[in-house]
Design a protein around this motif. Sequence first.
Motif, PDB file in Angstrom:
ATOM      1  N   ALA A  10       0.711  -1.631  -0.405  1.00  0.00           N
ATOM      2  CA  ALA A  10      -0.166  -0.078  -0.033  1.00  0.00           C
ATOM      3  C   ALA A  10       0.970   0.991   0.352  1.00  0.00           C
ATOM      4  N   SER A  11       2.427   1.001   0.550  1.00  0.00           N
ATOM      5  CA  SER A  11       2.944   2.415   0.636  1.00  0.00           C
ATOM      6  C   SER A  11       3.137   2.490  -0.367  1.00  0.00           C
ATOM      7  N   GLU A  12       3.697   1.838  -1.088  1.00  0.00           N
ATOM      8  CA  GLU A  12       4.362   1.570  -1.949  1.00  0.00           C
ATOM      9  C   GLU A  12       3.353   2.511  -3.647  1.00  0.00           C
ATOM     10  N   LEU A  13       2.520   1.525  -3.456  1.00  0.00           N
ATOM     11  CA  LEU A  13       1.584   2.594  -4.841  1.00  0.00           C
ATOM     12  C   LEU A  13       0.661   3.224  -3.792  1.00  0.00           C
ATOM     13  N   GLU A  14       0.958   3.772  -3.257  1.00  0.00           N
ATOM     14  CA  GLU A  14       0.821   5.249  -2.527  1.00  0.00           C
ATOM     15  C   GLU A  14       1.682   6.273  -2.188  1.00  0.00           C
ATOM     16  N   ASP A  15       2.619   5.615  -1.980  1.00  0.00           N
ATOM     17  CA  ASP A  15       3.828   6.715  -2.608  1.00  0.00           C
ATOM     18  C   ASP A  15       3.657   7.601  -1.137  1.00  0.00           C
ATOM     19  N   GLU A  16       3.522   6.570  -0.452  1.00  0.00           N
ATOM     20  CA  GLU A  16       3.540   7.380   1.547  1.00  0.00           C
ATOM     21  C   GLU A  16       4.653   6.392   1.873  1.00  0.00           C
ATOM     22  N   ALA A  17       5.635   7.079   2.603  1.00  0.00           N
ATOM     23  CA  ALA A  17       6.190   6.735   3.595  1.00  0.00           C
ATOM     24  C   ALA A  17       6.439   7.262   4.480  1.00  0.00           C
ATOM     25  N   GLY A  18       6.465   6.665   6.057  1.00  0.00           N
ATOM     26  CA  GLY A  18       7.341   6.924   7.178  1.00  0.00           C
ATOM     27  C   GLY A  18       6.720   5.843   7.643  1.00  0.00           C
ATOM     28  N   GLU A  19       5.667   6.530   9.332  1.00  0.00           N
ATOM     29  CA  GLU A  19       5.725   5.183  10.460  1.00  0.00           C
ATOM     30  C   GLU A  19       4.209   5.196  10.876  1.00  0.00           C
ATOM     31  N   VAL A  20       4.458   3.383  11.302  1.00  0.00           N
ATOM     32  CA  VAL A  20       2.883   2.843  11.428  1.00  0.00           C
ATOM     33  C   VAL A  20       2.866   2.011  12.091  1.00  0.00           C
ATOM     34  N   SER A  21       1.734   2.318  13.327  1.00  0.00           N
ATOM     35  CA  SER A  21       1.931   1.044  14.451  1.00  0.00           C
ATOM     36  C   SER A  21       0.523   0.722  14.857  1.00  0.00           C
ATOM     37  N   VAL A  22       1.080  -0.767  14.661  1.00  0.00           N
ATOM     38  CA  VAL A  22      -0.297  -2.071  14.236  1.00  0.00           C
ATOM     39  C   VAL A  22      -0.583  -1.902  15.285  1.00  0.00           C
ATOM     40  N   THR A  23      -1.874  -1.747  15.969  1.00  0.00           N
ATOM     41  CA  THR A  23      -1.862  -3.301  17.418  1.00  0.00           C
ATOM     42  C   THR A  23      -3.324  -3.990  17.889  1.00  0.00           C
ATOM     43  N   LEU A  24      -3.243  -5.143  16.916  1.00  0.00           N
ATOM     44  CA  LEU A  24      -4.610  -6.090  17.778  1.00  0.00           C
ATOM     45  C   LEU A  24      -4.782  -6.130  19.231  1.00  0.00           C
ATOM     46  N   VAL A  25      -6.059  -6.131  18.924  1.00  0.00           N
ATOM     47  CA  VAL A  25      -6.400  -5.778  20.428  1.00  0.00           C
ATOM     48  C   VAL A  25      -8.202  -7.001  20.260  1.00  0.00           C
ATOM     49  N   ASP A  26      -8.809  -7.029  21.440  1.00  0.00           N
ATOM     50  CA  ASP A  26      -9.698  -7.919  21.211  1.00  0.00           C
ATOM     51  C   ASP A  26     -11.059  -7.169  21.654  1.00  0.00           C
ATOM     52  N   ASN A  27     -12.449  -6.969  21.508  1.00  0.00           N
ATOM     53  CA  ASN A  27     -13.613  -6.622  20.964  1.00  0.00           C
ATOM     54  C   ASN A  27     -13.200  -5.672  22.371  1.00  0.00           C
ATOM     55  N   GLU A  28     -13.386  -5.972  23.546  1.00  0.00           N
ATOM     56  CA  GLU A  28     -13.818  -4.737  24.968  1.00  0.00           C
ATOM     57  C   GLU A  28     -12.731  -3.846  24.843  1.00  0.00           C
ATOM     58  N   MET A  29     -11.007  -3.933  23.731  1.00  0.00           N
ATOM     59  CA  MET A  29     -10.447  -3.303  23.774  1.00  0.00           C
ATOM     60  C   MET A  29     -10.491  -1.912  23.066  1.00  0.00           C
ATOM     61  N   ILE A  30     -10.835  -2.562  21.805  1.00  0.00           N
ATOM     62  CA  ILE A  30     -11.606  -1.764  19.964  1.00  0.00           C
ATOM     63  C   ILE A  30     -12.669  -0.658  20.819  1.00  0.00           C
ATOM     64  N   LEU A  38     -15.447   4.357  21.209  1.00  0.00           N
ATOM     65  CA  LEU A  38     -16.743   4.762  23.175  1.00  0.00           C
ATOM     66  C   LEU A  38     -15.501   6.255  23.220  1.00  0.00           C
ATOM     67  N   GLN A  39     -14.948   5.846  23.475  1.00  0.00           N
ATOM     68  CA  GLN A  39     -13.822   6.412  24.089  1.00  0.00           C
ATOM     69  C   GLN A  39     -13.516   7.988  22.426  1.00  0.00           C
ATOM     70  N   TYR A  40     -12.686   7.912  21.961  1.00  0.00           N
ATOM     71  CA  TYR A  40     -13.266   8.566  20.742  1.00  0.00           C
ATOM     72  C   TYR A  40     -13.717   9.413  19.574  1.00  0.00           C
ATOM     73  N   ARG A  41     -15.014   7.915  19.226  1.00  0.00           N
ATOM     74  CA  ARG A  41     -16.038   8.089  18.245  1.00  0.00           C
ATOM     75  C   ARG A  41     -17.401   8.575  19.009  1.00  0.00           C
ATOM     76  N   GLN A  42     -17.496   8.550  19.502  1.00  0.00           N
ATOM     77  CA  GLN A  42     -18.585   8.070  20.697  1.00  0.00           C
ATOM     78  C   GLN A  42     -19.480   6.503  20.519  1.00  0.00           C
ATOM     79  N   VAL A  43     -18.884   5.707  19.928  1.00  0.00           N
ATOM     80  CA  VAL A  43     -19.620   4.718  19.361  1.00  0.00           C
ATOM     81  C   VAL A  43     -19.470   3.653  20.713  1.00  0.00           C
ATOM     82  N   ASP A  44     -20.496   3.404  21.047  1.00  0.00           N
ATOM     83  CA  ASP A  44     -20.559   2.214  21.523  1.00  0.00           C
ATOM     84  C   ASP A  44     -20.801   0.887  21.082  1.00  0.00           C
TER      85      ASP A  44
END
Length: 167
Positions: A34-54, A59-65
């Motif tokens: 994706a980075s190559e095709l979009e010509d975008e470089a940088g740093e990205v963090s990916v975190t895998l979580v459970d349903n409770e955390m997401i 809820l905290q950031y989008r107010q969607v419960d």
Amino acid sequence: MSLTIYLENEVPDLVSEEENAEIEQLIETVLQRASELEDEAGEVSVTLVDNEMIHQLNLQYRQVDRPTDVLSFALDEEGEGELDIIYEEDELEENGEIPRLLGDIIISIPKAKEQAEEYGHSFHRELAFLAVHGFLHLIGYDHEVEAAAQAMFARQEEILQSCNITR
């Protein structure tokens, strides 16, 4: 140009050790492409979580419960004044510049498994889709209006197909 990916699995007991290695490789592959095709470089963090955390983050950031499949938090500190982060020389880009911080992608493993079953494709295909979806959000794609949604989803499919990931 390159993309640095930091991957953290907060729920390693939801996948086997072997599958975890496959997931890491898969996410690395699709995000680099994706980075190559979009010509975008940088740093990205990916975190895998459970349903409770997401759910909490949604809820905290989008107010969607409710839990969701993927959340993206764009940082894009490019051109935004002084950074409080001190980089070692080996962490700088080849040209000596500070790497562009694209942001964070949070993916729910249980939601990805549920959706893979619901949509009739593999768990790995769903994870790849969610990782690319999150990345495209970080670099400015959105799907709030129909035309933008069509463009974003078409681009996701192009990226996935270029990695030989199909439905």
